[in-house]
Every structure is written in structure tokens, then in C-alpha cells.
Write an enzyme that holds these catalytic residues in place. Sequence first.
Site, mmCIF file in Angstrom:
data_model
loop_
_atom_site.group_PDB
_atom_site.id
_atom_site.type_symbol
_atom_site.label_atom_id
_atom_site.label_comp_id
_atom_site.label_asym_id
_atom_site.label_seq_id
_atom_site.Cartn_x
_atom_site.Cartn_y
_atom_site.Cartn_z
ATOM 1 N N THR A 165 -3.807 -82.710 17.642
ATOM 2 C CA THR A 165 -4.629 -83.072 18.794
ATOM 3 C C THR A 165 -5.051 -81.739 19.403
ATOM 4 O O THR A 165 -4.292 -80.762 19.338
ATOM 5 C CB THR A 165 -3.861 -83.894 19.861
ATOM 6 N N HIS A 166 -6.238 -81.666 19.930
ATOM 7 C CA HIS A 166 -6.792 -80.405 20.449
ATOM 8 C C HIS A 166 -6.775 -79.306 19.385
ATOM 9 O O HIS A 166 -6.694 -78.127 19.717
ATOM 10 C CB HIS A 166 -6.023 -79.923 21.688
ATOM 11 N N SER A 287 -21.432 -66.441 -2.193
ATOM 12 C CA SER A 287 -22.227 -65.592 -1.306
ATOM 13 C C SER A 287 -23.002 -64.592 -2.166
ATOM 14 O O SER A 287 -22.500 -64.124 -3.184
ATOM 15 C CB SER A 287 -21.297 -64.853 -0.346
ATOM 16 N N LYS A 293 -16.363 -64.889 -1.885
ATOM 17 C CA LYS A 293 -16.605 -66.063 -1.040
ATOM 18 C C LYS A 293 -16.831 -67.342 -1.841
ATOM 19 O O LYS A 293 -17.486 -67.345 -2.865
ATOM 20 C CB LYS A 293 -17.850 -65.846 -0.166
ATOM 21 N N GLU A 300 -20.974 -78.346 5.213
ATOM 22 C CA GLU A 300 -21.785 -77.828 6.319
ATOM 23 C C GLU A 300 -23.109 -78.580 6.411
ATOM 24 O O GLU A 300 -23.621 -78.852 7.500
ATOM 25 C CB GLU A 300 -22.027 -76.328 6.144
#
Length: 466
Positions: A165-166, A287, A293, A300
Site C-alpha cells: 500500500t502506498h 536502447s 538496457k 509503457e
Amino acid sequence: MSSEEVNKENKLWGGRFTGTTDPLMNLYNASISYDAKMYKEDLEGTRVYTQGLQKLNLLSAKELEAIDAGLTIIEQEWSSNSFKIVENDEDIHTANERRLGEIIGKEISGKVHTGRSRNDQVATDMRLYCYNNLSQKIIPFLKNLISAIIHRGEEEIDVLMPGYTHLQRAQPIRWSHWLSSYATYFAEDLERLEQLTHRLNKSPLGAGALAGHPYGIDREFLAKGLNFNDVIGNSLVAVSDRDFVVEIMFWSSLFMNHISRFAEDLIIYSTAEFGFVQLADAYSTGSSLMPQKKNPDSLELLRGKSGRIFGNMAGFMMSLKGIPSTYNKDMQEDKEPLFDTLLSVEHSILIATGVISTLFIKSENMHKALTMDMLATDLADYLVKKGVPFRETHHISGECVALAENLKLSGIDKLSMDQFVKIDSRFTQDVFEIFNFEQSVEHRDAIGGTAKSAVLAQLNKLKTKV
Ligand code: ARG
């Protein structure tokens, strides 16, 4: 041929017009570049509509036969990509009618539009298109996505991970519980989608331009012929209701909202810092600069597209807001955002299904991320079972966490018996039994909880929806 003649000759509505149209106006007005994708629905609408006209003896059986044959040829032309759009084919309705005239002669094709307007025609085409798209693509694809999640949930039922949570470690849960949470959202989405698909499946055909049909066409016959389950009961509404478009866009916005959260969780879990999951190569990219990467582009994009889908809805609702009764050309603005939304949602569902079916999970990292402080609630519950009020046990457990922290211990489980007793004399030796993640998870066995039985029950229930 003078420009005046061109108008009279080639425009459906050319009769009362004498001047020429600004060429940019033609372009501005035309929707053929994006509404041609409804060609099938448009031809089908005409096929059934002309049957209705024949029942009224406004067409002979022979004429109907010629129309039917002409429509079949046009359909073949569209599906084989050989249909030639010509100047003044303003929209799909105009183009199909123009072509029908070329094939069977204007003597007959000129009767096809008797009592019909492009207003009830376009509303019919749109509803048919939406119904077909949702029932043949989005709904079955969404069911597949839910099934893929359920399948993983069953396979990986034994994997534990931190629940948050949070975005702070909170309590241990099953990985399958997390999976099931999204399957639950998507199953709700499915239910809503099925409801709206049913709701939009009503026929506007036979409403005319706005006021109804002058020859008493059998609208129920038309509806049946096009597989609608009802007739829209008011002709003004029939031609101007675009609520079904808004509903699809709202549905898509909410669905993409869920997808964006699902994607965001996985993006976080795939970072080196978390290391819980790894995306399959099929759904990541590298990348151009940094060789190490591996970027979660698929996720996304799922997250990013949710913004665009919401924008489509907001934009079209603004177009619709405040326009006066019945058809106004503003309504033509429904198509581009709707088609964009349907295609983006379709692709998003397929990508999400691919991602979740091929995702690699690192269960040892998930397990390593479980820390003893996440059992602080279990520690409080331990004293509750000894009759101490929860408010008090919450405080006591907090003191244990603070003491372990102050003493720089690796966890509350490393406190000694003496230290526990010093904080509260009701602690006894069996307190150490609670420091077990599996047991903590298994304790939460009420409906909807993270115990194995509870998660499997969730998954079983979800299975009945797909
Ligand atoms: N292309 C138009 C649309 O998509 C068809 C309806 C035209 N109706 C009219 N009265 N101009 O909305």
C-alpha cells in the site's frame, strides 16, 4: 460539363444547389477516408432495407434481385481492394450507391434510397459496426486475456510476494492474488462491455431523416434482418443518438485505466531494484545507446495509450454537447476517435495477453523482498487472540518494530523473549511461531483473501465468466 451540372449529377443532395463547392470544403466534409471501413455494414443495411421496400411494393422482385446482385459485386470489390473511390464519393453511403448505379443502372439504384436518409443509414451502419467489432473481437480477446491471467494464477499459486500500500511493503500475499486482482477488474470490464453491447444493438433503420417513414416500412422486419434485438422507438432519437459511441469510449477509458495500472505494477516489478519479473524479449526493446538496457516498451505503451483513449472520449463528448435535436454534421466527428479507440483497445488487449503469457517471474526475488516487519500485523493479531483489544496490540506491535529498529536487528523476529516480555508480559514463547510468511498468507482465508484456498476460489469464480 459546367460545375453546376457536376453538382446536380454527382452529389446525392445536389438538386437544390447551383453554385460550386470550395474544393477544401469537399475535403473538409468528406468522411470516406475513414468511414469506408463500414462498407460491409452499409451494404448489408441496403440489402435488408430494399427487402423492406419490396414488401411495400416499392420495388419489384426483379429489381430486388438486381440490387442484391449489385451489392454482392460491390462487396467483392471492397474485399479484394479493387473498389475505386471517385471524386464526390463523400462517404461510404454515397460511394456504394454511386457504384450500385453504375452496375445495375440508375433506373433501379435510384429507388434504393426511397424513404431512407443517410441519417438513419449512418446510425445503422455505426451500430452494426460496433456490435460486430465488440462481439467478434474485443469481447473474445478480453476473455482470452482473463483466461491467460487465471491460468498463470493457478500455475504459480505457491509463489509469495510483498503486497503494497502506498508502494510500501505492507503484508505478504500470493503472486496469484495479485494476478487475480487484475482478472477481477477485467471480468468487471467484460460484464460492462457485454451490457453495453446488448444495449447498442437496436435498429435506427426506417426512421428516415428524422420524422419517420412515409410509406410505413416494417421496422421490426428491418431490425430482424440485421440481427438487431430491438427497434429504437423514437425516430428523432434513432438518427441522433450517439450515446452508444460515448459508452464505448467511456468503457475503453475505464478499461485502459485498469490496463495502465496493471502495466505500471509490472514496470515497477521489472526494475533491477525490484527484480520480480522479466519481460519476454518479444515485448521489450533495447536502447540505441546503452547496450545493457531492456526496456518495457509494451507496458509503457499500454500505460501511455490510456491517455489517448481518454482524450478520444473527452473530445467527442465535447463535440456532442449542446448540439440541437436530431442529426447535425458535428456527429460525423464520432468516427475517427471511435475507430481509433476500438483499434487501440483491441491491440492493447492482445499485447497485454502476450505480455502476461510470456512473462518470466523471479519468485526467489519476490520471496527475498518479504521482510519480517511485514508480519507486524500478525504480531498484533497474536495478542488479539489472547484477548487484548486490537488498538492496544497495534501499539504494542509498533513498539516491537521500533525496538528492533533501534537495536539494528534484521527483523522483529530477532528480538529475544526477554525483550518481548519487557514490552508486554502477555507475550509467551509461542510468539516466534508467527514469523512465517506462508502461515501469514494462509491465515487470510476469508473470501477474497490471499490464502491458497481463497485465491483458488477467486480464480474458479472468474473462470465461470469467460
Ligand atoms: N457522413 C455522414 C456522417 O458520418 C453521413 C450522414 C450525413 N447526413 C447528412 N444529413 N449530411 O455523419
